[in-house]
Design a protein around this motif. Structure first.
Motif, mmCIF file in Angstrom:
data_model
loop_
_atom_site.group_PDB
_atom_site.id
_atom_site.type_symbol
_atom_site.label_atom_id
_atom_site.label_comp_id
_atom_site.label_asym_id
_atom_site.label_seq_id
_atom_site.Cartn_x
_atom_site.Cartn_y
_atom_site.Cartn_z
ATOM 1 N N VAL A 202 0.811 -1.229 -0.156
ATOM 2 C CA VAL A 202 0.021 -0.100 -0.134
ATOM 3 C C VAL A 202 0.792 1.121 0.055
ATOM 4 O O VAL A 202 0.677 2.366 -0.833
ATOM 5 C CB VAL A 202 -0.982 -0.055 1.217
ATOM 6 N N LEU A 203 2.018 1.244 1.013
ATOM 7 C CA LEU A 203 2.975 2.357 0.798
ATOM 8 C C LEU A 203 3.382 2.661 -0.652
ATOM 9 O O LEU A 203 3.657 3.633 -1.005
ATOM 10 C CB LEU A 203 3.905 2.203 1.827
ATOM 11 N N ASN A 204 3.921 1.488 -1.097
ATOM 12 C CA ASN A 204 4.602 1.661 -2.489
ATOM 13 C C ASN A 204 3.595 2.243 -3.486
ATOM 14 O O ASN A 204 3.866 3.163 -4.477
ATOM 15 C CB ASN A 204 5.054 0.240 -2.947
ATOM 16 N N LEU A 205 2.246 1.707 -3.375
ATOM 17 C CA LEU A 205 1.348 2.174 -4.404
ATOM 18 C C LEU A 205 1.038 3.951 -4.185
ATOM 19 O O LEU A 205 0.875 4.432 -5.124
ATOM 20 C CB LEU A 205 0.073 1.578 -4.200
ATOM 21 N N LEU A 206 0.805 4.281 -2.951
ATOM 22 C CA LEU A 206 0.616 5.623 -2.402
ATOM 23 C C LEU A 206 1.795 6.539 -3.110
ATOM 24 O O LEU A 206 1.602 7.631 -3.701
ATOM 25 C CB LEU A 206 0.589 5.897 -1.168
ATOM 26 N N ILE A 207 3.207 6.078 -3.071
ATOM 27 C CA ILE A 207 4.155 7.101 -3.189
ATOM 28 C C ILE A 207 4.291 6.982 -4.647
ATOM 29 O O ILE A 207 4.680 7.829 -5.338
ATOM 30 C CB ILE A 207 5.572 6.417 -2.632
ATOM 31 N N TYR A 208 3.997 5.718 -5.364
ATOM 32 C CA TYR A 208 4.246 5.601 -6.951
ATOM 33 C C TYR A 208 2.908 6.480 -7.538
ATOM 34 O O TYR A 208 3.513 7.368 -8.658
ATOM 35 C CB TYR A 208 3.894 4.185 -7.317
ATOM 36 N N ILE A 209 2.038 6.795 -6.992
ATOM 37 C CA ILE A 209 0.854 7.771 -7.399
ATOM 38 C C ILE A 209 1.488 9.124 -7.188
ATOM 39 O O ILE A 209 1.202 10.059 -8.262
ATOM 40 C CB ILE A 209 -0.487 7.368 -6.845
ATOM 41 N N LEU A 248 12.349 12.529 -11.455
ATOM 42 C CA LEU A 248 12.683 11.397 -12.272
ATOM 43 C C LEU A 248 13.694 10.443 -11.532
ATOM 44 O O LEU A 248 13.500 9.277 -11.313
ATOM 45 C CB LEU A 248 13.277 11.897 -13.532
ATOM 46 N N LEU A 249 14.333 11.057 -10.660
ATOM 47 C CA LEU A 249 15.359 10.303 -9.753
ATOM 48 C C LEU A 249 14.564 9.956 -8.849
ATOM 49 O O LEU A 249 15.212 8.694 -8.449
ATOM 50 C CB LEU A 249 16.510 11.500 -9.261
ATOM 51 N N SER A 250 13.725 10.513 -8.141
ATOM 52 C CA SER A 250 12.819 9.918 -7.173
ATOM 53 C C SER A 250 12.218 8.671 -7.612
ATOM 54 O O SER A 250 12.027 7.905 -7.030
ATOM 55 C CB SER A 250 11.923 10.830 -6.646
ATOM 56 N N THR A 251 11.687 8.608 -8.981
ATOM 57 C CA THR A 251 10.790 7.432 -9.391
ATOM 58 C C THR A 251 11.959 6.327 -9.553
ATOM 59 O O THR A 251 11.392 5.326 -9.235
ATOM 60 C CB THR A 251 10.404 7.971 -10.862
ATOM 61 N N GLY A 252 13.117 6.737 -10.002
ATOM 62 C CA GLY A 252 14.051 5.555 -10.093
ATOM 63 C C GLY A 252 14.583 5.021 -8.782
ATOM 64 O O GLY A 252 15.220 3.883 -8.637
ATOM 65 N N MET A 330 5.234 18.218 -6.498
ATOM 66 C CA MET A 330 6.425 17.963 -6.639
ATOM 67 C C MET A 330 7.451 17.801 -5.179
ATOM 68 O O MET A 330 8.302 17.164 -5.285
ATOM 69 C CB MET A 330 7.023 19.278 -7.517
ATOM 70 N N ILE A 331 6.767 18.641 -4.281
ATOM 71 C CA ILE A 331 7.479 18.632 -2.954
ATOM 72 C C ILE A 331 7.447 17.184 -2.396
ATOM 73 O O ILE A 331 8.374 16.595 -1.628
ATOM 74 C CB ILE A 331 7.118 19.788 -2.043
ATOM 75 N N ILE A 332 6.023 16.741 -2.295
ATOM 76 C CA ILE A 332 5.883 15.638 -1.730
ATOM 77 C C ILE A 332 6.462 14.372 -2.439
ATOM 78 O O ILE A 332 6.820 13.462 -1.697
ATOM 79 C CB ILE A 332 4.219 15.416 -1.657
ATOM 80 N N SER A 333 6.619 14.400 -3.582
ATOM 81 C CA SER A 333 7.218 13.290 -4.486
ATOM 82 C C SER A 333 8.793 13.034 -4.386
ATOM 83 O O SER A 333 9.194 12.295 -4.894
ATOM 84 C CB SER A 333 6.898 13.424 -5.931
ATOM 85 N N THR A 334 9.428 14.318 -3.671
ATOM 86 C CA THR A 334 10.839 14.399 -3.509
ATOM 87 C C THR A 334 11.257 14.459 -2.044
ATOM 88 O O THR A 334 12.477 13.975 -1.896
ATOM 89 C CB THR A 334 11.294 15.425 -4.609
ATOM 90 N N LEU A 335 10.470 15.083 -1.393
ATOM 91 C CA LEU A 335 11.004 15.422 0.075
ATOM 92 C C LEU A 335 10.364 14.738 1.272
ATOM 93 O O LEU A 335 10.407 14.981 2.319
ATOM 94 C CB LEU A 335 10.790 16.915 0.363
ATOM 95 N N MET A 336 9.686 13.638 0.952
ATOM 96 C CA MET A 336 9.270 12.846 2.028
ATOM 97 C C MET A 336 9.857 11.750 2.716
ATOM 98 O O MET A 336 9.513 11.172 3.568
ATOM 99 C CB MET A 336 7.850 12.278 1.508
ATOM 100 N N LEU A 337 11.144 11.491 2.447
ATOM 101 C CA LEU A 337 12.047 10.539 3.140
ATOM 102 C C LEU A 337 12.095 10.684 4.414
ATOM 103 O O LEU A 337 12.217 9.729 5.261
ATOM 104 C CB LEU A 337 13.115 10.460 2.261
ATOM 105 N N PRO A 338 12.234 12.026 5.013
ATOM 106 C CA PRO A 338 12.360 12.102 6.495
ATOM 107 C C PRO A 338 11.443 11.605 7.213
ATOM 108 O O PRO A 338 11.421 11.358 8.613
ATOM 109 C CB PRO A 338 12.476 13.672 6.542
#
Length: 344
Positions: A202-209, A248-252, A330-338
């Motif tokens: 589920v986490l992977n699906l949400l981040i992928y979207i 793109l780097l985040s998607t990779g 864009m911010i969510i898709s790149t800066l959510m790792l913390p």
């Protein structure tokens, strides 16, 4: 298209997965899947050209076949057990049929060949729905009954999906096909961990979207349908150029971006369950994915025309397209790792 018709279509698309998610009756789940299937076809053919018609026909035939296999397995289960729900007593052949039908709907290998062709033939907005929202309903059924499906079958499909999504994406120059093969690879990551920790799926699906949606918004805003057309981004939207590279780097899955989180968690979970060969193979396949994302970054950021930037001219044009939801996505898709300690 008529606004009332368009509203009904979008409401049906939104309602279908919700019905599947909230229902415990297999027949009602199937009805939700069919609502989703039939409502998307008018959006695919909205452009009214031979390519979109061909793509819609391929999509309908493929999804209808998967739906009939799923309905057949539901009816066989009802005849054997008298229940509209799968039980531990359900025949293993029936559950294999269920997995095949859901794998076709999700675009999992080896039933993936329809997805890149359909995505390439339709407009970008319909492609976004196909690669994100349409995955929710089949995956929810798989999440409910994954413990009844042979785990070796899930692992085999995951390996093939990750490898096919990575390898076939290497020789693509069309952005829609690249995103389709990226979807196949991400689905393989989700299925690989399903037997061990469904929460990570589920986490992977949400981040992928969250990563795929802003990319399609950018493609749709400026009609970036090929890698060569992305080289015009320097002239059209220079401020978004570094953010596109980060997405793109985040998607990779490159650390320390958001896309690294699900891959990190999945590989850790696989190693904790003594499945080192699968973790190693998927990590190597992720490097191939990262290669063709890097190739898109090269066309976007490092290939520029020897001329002055003319973005000021685009700003003052009244027909310039804008999207207010793009910066926060864009911010969510790149800066959510913390936030990973909270999410995990």
């Amino acid at each position: 298209m008529n606004p009332i018709t368009l509203t009904i279509i979008y409401m049906t698309i939104m309602t279908g997965p919700v019905i599947t998610l909230l229902s415990s009756n297999l027949f009602v789940m199937w009805v939700g899947l069919e609502m989703n299937l039939l409502a998307l076809i008018p959006l695919m053919t909205k452009d009214s050209n031979p390519r979109s018609t061909e793509a819609a026909t391929k999509y309908f035939l493929t999804q209808a076949t998967a739906s009939m296999i799923l309905l057949l397995s539901i009816l066989i289960n009802f005849k054997q057990l008298g229940l509209w729900v799968f039980q531990p007593e359900t025949d293993s052949t029936v559950m294999t049929m269920v997995f095949i039908s859901l794998a076709i709907k999700l675009g999992l290998a080896p039933f993936h060949s329809w997805l890149p062709e359909v995505t390439q033939g339709i407009n970008l907005s319909a492609g976004l729905i196909l690669l994100t929202w349409q995955k929710i309903a089949p995956l929810s059924i798989l999440l409910q009954f994954h413990m009844l499906i042979n785990p070796h079958l899930l692992t085999l499909s995951a390996i093939i999906s990750v490898l096919m999504g990575a390898w076939n994406g290497l020789n693509q120059t069309q952005t829609r096909k690249i995103m389709a093969y990226s979807s196949i690879a991400h689905m393989g990551w989700m299925i690989s961990i399903l037997s061990y920790n469904p929460t990570l799926t589920v986490l992977n699906l949400l981040i992928y979207i969250t990563m795929t949606t802003p990319m399609f918004f950018i493609f749709n805003t400026h009609s970036f349908t090929s890698i060569s057309s992305m080289s015009l981004m320097w002239a059209k939207m220079p401020m978004a150029m570094p953010m596109v590279s980060l997405i793109l780097l985040s998607t990779g899955g490159l650390p320390p971006l958001t896309g690294f989180l699900p891959k990190w968690a999945i590989i850790t979970e696989l190693m904790m369950n003594n499945n080192l060969p699968l973790a190693s193979l998927m990590a190597m396949a992720a490097l191939i994915n990262l290669f063709f994302y890097t190739r898109m970054i090269y066309s976007t950021s490092l290939t520029t025309f020897p001329s002055n930037n003319n973005s000021k001219m685009y700003i003052h044009q009244p027909h310039t397209k804008t999207n207010n939801t793009l910066p926060p996505m864009m911010i969510i898709s790149t800066l959510m790792l913390p936030l990973s300690p909270l999410l995990l």
